[in-house]
Scaffold this active site. Sequence first.
Site, PDB file in Angstrom:
ATOM      1  N   GLY A 195       0.782  -1.245   0.000  1.00 51.73           N
ATOM      2  CA  GLY A 195       0.000   0.000   0.000  1.00 51.73           C
ATOM      3  C   GLY A 195       0.807   1.285   0.000  1.00 51.73           C
ATOM      4  CB  SER A 199       1.464   5.648   1.585  1.00 54.74           C
ATOM      5  OG  SER A 199       1.255   6.013   0.246  1.00 54.74           O
ATOM      6  CE1 TYR A 206     -13.725   6.629   4.340  1.00 62.59           C
ATOM      7  CE2 TYR A 206     -15.061   4.915   5.351  1.00 62.59           C
ATOM      8  CZ  TYR A 206     -13.862   5.359   4.851  1.00 62.59           C
ATOM      9  OH  TYR A 206     -12.765   4.518   4.860  1.00 62.59           O
ATOM     10  CE  LYS A 211     -11.224   1.623   4.576  1.00 61.21           C
ATOM     11  NZ  LYS A 211      -9.985   0.961   4.134  1.00 61.21           N
ATOM     12  CB  THR A 255      -3.061   9.631   2.104  1.00 62.72           C
ATOM     13  OG1 THR A 255      -4.440   9.254   2.136  1.00 62.72           O
ATOM     14  CG2 THR A 255      -2.451   9.475   3.482  1.00 62.72           C
ATOM     15  CB  ALA A 276      -6.490   6.734  -0.445  1.00 64.18           C
TER      16      ALA A 276
HETATM   17  P1  NAD Z   1      -2.614   6.031  -0.255  1.00 64.05           P
HETATM   18  O1  NAD Z   1      -3.232   6.576  -1.494  1.00 64.05           O
HETATM   19  O2  NAD Z   1      -1.275   6.489   0.101  1.00 64.05           O
HETATM   20  O3  NAD Z   1      -2.624   4.435  -0.267  1.00 64.05           O
HETATM   21  C1  NAD Z   1      -3.634   3.688  -0.920  1.00 64.05           C
HETATM   22  C2  NAD Z   1      -2.920   2.541  -1.593  1.00 64.05           C
HETATM   23  O4  NAD Z   1      -3.867   1.632  -2.167  1.00 64.05           O
HETATM   24  C3  NAD Z   1      -1.999   3.008  -2.730  1.00 64.05           C
HETATM   25  O5  NAD Z   1      -0.677   2.569  -2.477  1.00 64.05           O
HETATM   26  C4  NAD Z   1      -2.575   2.309  -3.951  1.00 64.05           C
HETATM   27  O6  NAD Z   1      -1.599   1.906  -4.870  1.00 64.05           O
HETATM   28  C5  NAD Z   1      -3.212   1.090  -3.285  1.00 64.05           C
HETATM   29  N1  NAD Z   1      -4.133   0.384  -4.178  1.00 64.05           N
HETATM   30  C6  NAD Z   1      -5.278   0.851  -4.746  1.00 64.05           C
HETATM   31  N2  NAD Z   1      -5.784  -0.093  -5.571  1.00 64.05           N
HETATM   32  C7  NAD Z   1      -4.948  -1.162  -5.504  1.00 64.05           C
HETATM   33  C8  NAD Z   1      -4.912  -2.446  -6.113  1.00 64.05           C
HETATM   34  N3  NAD Z   1      -5.849  -2.830  -7.026  1.00 64.05           N
HETATM   35  N4  NAD Z   1      -3.905  -3.292  -5.824  1.00 64.05           N
HETATM   36  C9  NAD Z   1      -2.950  -2.939  -4.944  1.00 64.05           C
HETATM   37  N5  NAD Z   1      -2.912  -1.741  -4.329  1.00 64.05           N
HETATM   38  C10 NAD Z   1      -3.901  -0.865  -4.610  1.00 64.05           C
HETATM   39  O7  NAD Z   1      -3.673   6.382   0.915  1.00 64.05           O
HETATM   40  P2  NAD Z   1      -3.745   5.933   2.455  1.00 64.05           P
HETATM   41  O8  NAD Z   1      -4.605   6.947   3.095  1.00 64.05           O
HETATM   42  O9  NAD Z   1      -2.392   5.656   2.980  1.00 64.05           O
HETATM   43  O10 NAD Z   1      -4.605   4.602   2.377  1.00 64.05           O
HETATM   44  C11 NAD Z   1      -4.199   3.388   2.974  1.00 64.05           C
HETATM   45  C12 NAD Z   1      -5.347   2.732   3.714  1.00 64.05           C
HETATM   46  O11 NAD Z   1      -5.670   3.520   4.858  1.00 64.05           O
HETATM   47  C13 NAD Z   1      -6.650   2.576   2.929  1.00 64.05           C
HETATM   48  O12 NAD Z   1      -7.247   1.340   3.269  1.00 64.05           O
HETATM   49  C14 NAD Z   1      -7.501   3.717   3.468  1.00 64.05           C
HETATM   50  O13 NAD Z   1      -8.894   3.481   3.326  1.00 64.05           O
HETATM   51  C15 NAD Z   1      -7.075   3.668   4.918  1.00 64.05           C
HETATM   52  N6  NAD Z   1      -7.379   4.870   5.729  1.00 64.05           N
HETATM   53  C16 NAD Z   1      -7.001   6.112   5.318  1.00 64.05           C
HETATM   54  C17 NAD Z   1      -7.302   7.200   6.103  1.00 64.05           C
HETATM   55  C18 NAD Z   1      -6.915   8.590   5.668  1.00 64.05           C
HETATM   56  O14 NAD Z   1      -7.498   9.553   6.193  1.00 64.05           O
HETATM   57  N7  NAD Z   1      -5.971   8.753   4.758  1.00 64.05           N
HETATM   58  C19 NAD Z   1      -7.976   7.037   7.323  1.00 64.05           C
HETATM   59  C20 NAD Z   1      -8.345   5.762   7.717  1.00 64.05           C
HETATM   60  C21 NAD Z   1      -8.037   4.673   6.911  1.00 64.05           C
END
Ligand code: NAD
Length: 259
Positions: A18, A24, A160, A167, A198, A200
């Site tokens: 990820g 990230s 969301y 989730k 980030t 995402a």
């Molecule tokens: P990010 O964009 O840095 O990371 C998301 C990752 O998902 C990327 O590396 C992307 O390449 C990967 N991805 C998407 N489709 C894919 C696929 N088909 N195969 C493999 N990888 C794939 O953003 P982030 O915020 O670091 O997200 C990471 C996790 O944290 C996610 O599950 C997100 O829902 C969760 N999250 C984020 C937040 C926030 O506020 N940023 C809060 C809570 C949870």
Amino acid sequence: MERPTGQVLAGSKALIVGIANEHSIAYGCARAFRELGAELAITYLNDKAKPYVEPLAQELGASLLLPLDVSKPGELEAVFDAVRTTWGRLDVAVHSIAFAPKADLQGGLLNSSPEGFSVAMDISCHSFIRMARLAAPLMDDGGSLFAMSYLGASRVVPNYDLMGPVKAALEASCRYLAHELGPKRIRVHPVSPGPLKTRAASGLKDFDLLLNEAAERAPIGELVDIMDVGYTCAFLATPYARRMTGNTVFVDGGVSIIG
Ligand code: NAD
């Protein structure tokens, strides 16, 4: 307060999925696991993503750097084949990925399409179950699995939408996997970070409002950063957390306790 130091995870092998860039959450996890002594296997989505991820993998001294798009048949299996060939075992796997088509993400749950819902569920939830299935046989000395969730799984967080039920399914999957894998001493942790800027997150409507609100409501009074999430995961992977599994662990400065 000092950050934790020491090498309690020396000799551990950790797969981190990820990392898109230095913002990230997965990168915070990789840094924290490395700081505690773990060896790393890191993946990147595709050739377009590789130039952003490769320098980070080098900086972290990663033993493996592999392509992984979980929607492409065979790629997840190839990652685990490489882990088996290189290390012969695995202690930690971090799933920090999510995806939903923009129209489905921004159009409200009511309007989500069956295709969009199913893609979001497959990439953001079922791929974690597939990861667990492939990781378990390599975790012959126990291990820990991590999936990133969000407060929107259990409460309504405006905008969301579609990701809320996805989730919720991810957190429920973690509980059931914790039950199935507990006898093998494999622990499963849904981790729920507060909002973080980030790539995402930039796909969510009015994300800046969410950030401001979290900063205002958090009893700790600050937004979380990716290292906060990384250190929490690293702690959960140590023997200090050996009786913890299945429960959602919030890393949100306390936002989730406020009614
Ligand atoms: P990010 O964009 O840095 O990371 C998301 C990752 O998902 C990327 O590396 C992307 O390449 C990967 N991805 C998407 N489709 C894919 C696929 N088909 N195969 C493999 N990888 C794939 O953003 P982030 O915020 O670091 O997200 C990471 C996790 O944290 C996610 O599950 C997100 O829902 C969760 N999250 C984020 C937040 C926030 O506020 N940023 C809060 C809570 C949870």
